[in-house]
Design a protein around this motif. Sequence first.
Motif, PDB file in Angstrom:
ATOM      1  N   ARG A 163       0.845  -1.152  -0.083  1.00  0.00           N
ATOM      2  CA  ARG A 163       0.120  -0.028  -0.024  1.00  0.00           C
ATOM      3  C   ARG A 163       1.000   1.263  -0.122  1.00  0.00           C
ATOM      4  O   ARG A 163       0.599   2.291  -0.799  1.00  0.00           O
ATOM      5  CB  ARG A 163      -0.849   0.020   1.180  1.00  0.00           C
ATOM      6  CG  ARG A 163      -2.080  -0.996   1.017  1.00  0.00           C
ATOM      7  CD  ARG A 163      -3.230  -0.674   2.162  1.00  0.00           C
ATOM      8  NE  ARG A 163      -2.729  -0.830   3.655  1.00  0.00           N
ATOM      9  CZ  ARG A 163      -2.832  -1.955   4.148  1.00  0.00           C
ATOM     10  NH1 ARG A 163      -3.368  -3.256   3.567  1.00  0.00           N
ATOM     11  NH2 ARG A 163      -2.463  -2.196   5.417  1.00  0.00           N
ATOM     12  N   ALA A 164       2.061   1.249   0.709  1.00  0.00           N
ATOM     13  CA  ALA A 164       3.007   2.408   0.918  1.00  0.00           C
ATOM     14  C   ALA A 164       3.488   2.530  -0.591  1.00  0.00           C
ATOM     15  O   ALA A 164       3.796   3.661  -1.276  1.00  0.00           O
ATOM     16  CB  ALA A 164       3.963   1.964   1.901  1.00  0.00           C
ATOM     17  N   ILE A 165       3.978   1.411  -1.235  1.00  0.00           N
ATOM     18  CA  ILE A 165       4.601   1.451  -2.590  1.00  0.00           C
ATOM     19  C   ILE A 165       3.616   2.115  -3.534  1.00  0.00           C
ATOM     20  O   ILE A 165       4.042   2.828  -4.539  1.00  0.00           O
ATOM     21  CB  ILE A 165       5.221   0.346  -3.049  1.00  0.00           C
ATOM     22  CG1 ILE A 165       6.509   0.066  -2.262  1.00  0.00           C
ATOM     23  CG2 ILE A 165       5.465   0.292  -4.424  1.00  0.00           C
ATOM     24  CD1 ILE A 165       7.110  -1.258  -2.519  1.00  0.00           C
ATOM     25  N   GLU A 166       2.304   1.636  -3.493  1.00  0.00           N
ATOM     26  CA  GLU A 166       1.333   1.928  -4.480  1.00  0.00           C
ATOM     27  C   GLU A 166       1.048   3.609  -4.375  1.00  0.00           C
ATOM     28  O   GLU A 166       0.823   4.264  -5.448  1.00  0.00           O
ATOM     29  CB  GLU A 166      -0.137   1.331  -4.110  1.00  0.00           C
ATOM     30  CG  GLU A 166      -1.287   1.489  -4.923  1.00  0.00           C
ATOM     31  CD  GLU A 166      -2.315   0.919  -4.529  1.00  0.00           C
ATOM     32  OE1 GLU A 166      -3.297   0.644  -5.231  1.00  0.00           O
ATOM     33  OE2 GLU A 166      -2.636   0.346  -3.207  1.00  0.00           O
ATOM     34  N   ARG A 167       1.110   4.181  -2.855  1.00  0.00           N
ATOM     35  CA  ARG A 167       0.966   5.517  -2.924  1.00  0.00           C
ATOM     36  C   ARG A 167       2.120   6.381  -3.449  1.00  0.00           C
ATOM     37  O   ARG A 167       1.909   7.478  -4.001  1.00  0.00           O
ATOM     38  CB  ARG A 167       0.711   5.737  -1.248  1.00  0.00           C
ATOM     39  CG  ARG A 167      -0.568   5.133  -0.745  1.00  0.00           C
ATOM     40  CD  ARG A 167      -0.421   5.406   0.830  1.00  0.00           C
ATOM     41  NE  ARG A 167      -0.380   7.012   1.230  1.00  0.00           N
ATOM     42  CZ  ARG A 167      -0.181   7.439   2.364  1.00  0.00           C
ATOM     43  NH1 ARG A 167      -0.067   6.076   3.298  1.00  0.00           N
ATOM     44  NH2 ARG A 167       0.095   8.574   2.634  1.00  0.00           N
ATOM     45  N   LEU A 168       3.308   5.711  -3.318  1.00  0.00           N
ATOM     46  CA  LEU A 168       4.635   6.297  -3.926  1.00  0.00           C
ATOM     47  C   LEU A 168       4.434   6.461  -5.235  1.00  0.00           C
ATOM     48  O   LEU A 168       4.698   7.679  -6.176  1.00  0.00           O
ATOM     49  CB  LEU A 168       5.533   5.561  -3.381  1.00  0.00           C
ATOM     50  CG  LEU A 168       7.161   5.972  -4.002  1.00  0.00           C
ATOM     51  CD1 LEU A 168       7.749   7.202  -3.323  1.00  0.00           C
ATOM     52  CD2 LEU A 168       8.234   4.806  -4.102  1.00  0.00           C
ATOM     53  N   ALA A 207       1.632   6.198  -7.231  1.00  0.00           N
ATOM     54  CA  ALA A 207       0.498   7.238  -7.642  1.00  0.00           C
ATOM     55  C   ALA A 207       1.014   8.787  -7.515  1.00  0.00           C
ATOM     56  O   ALA A 207       0.516   9.473  -8.278  1.00  0.00           O
ATOM     57  CB  ALA A 207      -0.440   6.879  -6.703  1.00  0.00           C
ATOM     58  N   ALA A 208       1.890   9.082  -6.508  1.00  0.00           N
ATOM     59  CA  ALA A 208       2.373  10.477  -6.508  1.00  0.00           C
ATOM     60  C   ALA A 208       3.597  10.928  -7.370  1.00  0.00           C
ATOM     61  O   ALA A 208       3.820  12.123  -7.290  1.00  0.00           O
ATOM     62  CB  ALA A 208       2.817  10.596  -5.005  1.00  0.00           C
TER      63      ALA A 208
END
Length: 404
Positions: free
Chosen positions: A395-400, A402-403
């Motif tokens: 989930r953290a990497i997905e956010r990275l 996406a940003a």
Amino acid sequence: MSHTPNRQDFDHYMAPNYAPQQVIPVRGEGSRLWDQQGREYIDFAGGIAVNSLGHCHPVLVDALKDQGEKLWHLSNVFTNEPALNLAKALVDRTFADKVFLCSSGGEANEAALKLARRWAVDNHGEHKDKIISFYQSFHGRTFFTVSVGGQPKYSQGFGPVPGGILHADYNDLESVRKLVGDDTCAIMVEPMQGEGGIVPGTQDFLQGLRDLCDEHNALLIFDEVQTGVGRSGELYAYKNYGITPDILTSAKSLGGGFPVGAMLATDAVAKSLVIGTHGSTYGGNALASAVALAAVEFIDTPEVLEGVKKRHDLFREHLETINRKYGVFKEIRGMGLLMGAQMSDAYEGRAKDILPLAIEEGLMALIAGPNVLRMAPSLVIPEADIAEGMARLERAIERLVAAT
């Protein structure tokens, strides 16, 4: 008047040489932690490879409580039973004949370097003083050890560094051959570079260092502060390679969270550390020794060591699955439960950006330089915690991504 500390207190009261995360953990059990607000985290950081059995493992807690009601500290004017038992356990399990106990990895490496120089003077004369280490290596924060370490940023700004120190390229034996000679007293190497990016030494490289030391009457020092005591899947990483050093240093996982370090050496080398040549006020402390002995005896079993290798495979599988989705890693590497994921070209230097996102998702991880995500969890982390932790990492990497 009672006071509940907060993160701002760090900035107010503490020296500014660290920049800790905003959360303050207050309780830990196994591979999970809880902060002041009661929020739960899965721990893939392991106190930077220190918490070998997680948090508050019953075996270590029992050893601490039992010894804590008997004897804490005497000084080295006397010896004590826990220190002698720990030394015997380390000798019985390794190549070593003698043990010097201290309080940290930096102390252990300082002792190893001083011993190497003293041995060379005793046996070959004062001209034999050169120490070869490697770029990107890390051996501690004393002035001698940061100078031997191959990252100048840690020694710059403190004045002239000690002389007689040379640096070669890791995993490049030819670069060592250009430096080694009859004035070389020791080669100091991590069997796997930790702070330098989780880079395992190759078999040919480490064997070549052993051969060069033998050829030039120099000592081979293995810094196993980060790789030792089960972290690599063997009690010490030198066993993975079948290459025996003359001196080995140990700390971190050795105490499972209690500050303790050790330098191990053969009789032929250790005899140069005569009375008065070196010391450590807290070294051989009864309380630390009792906890370390419990850690060593628990970890050095087939169940734990084979479990480390199995968990390594699980970590790798999860990281590869994440990478197939997001393409953030160039390489996944390491031994046992010291693993690194190097960022891909598109995310160069972004490993550090994952850490705060992971914290927000309830996961504690590390970096090894700006470009490598590092994981050093408990050696006995439950498989369910690995799966949940990896879900939070994803989930953290997905956010990275996406940003970006």
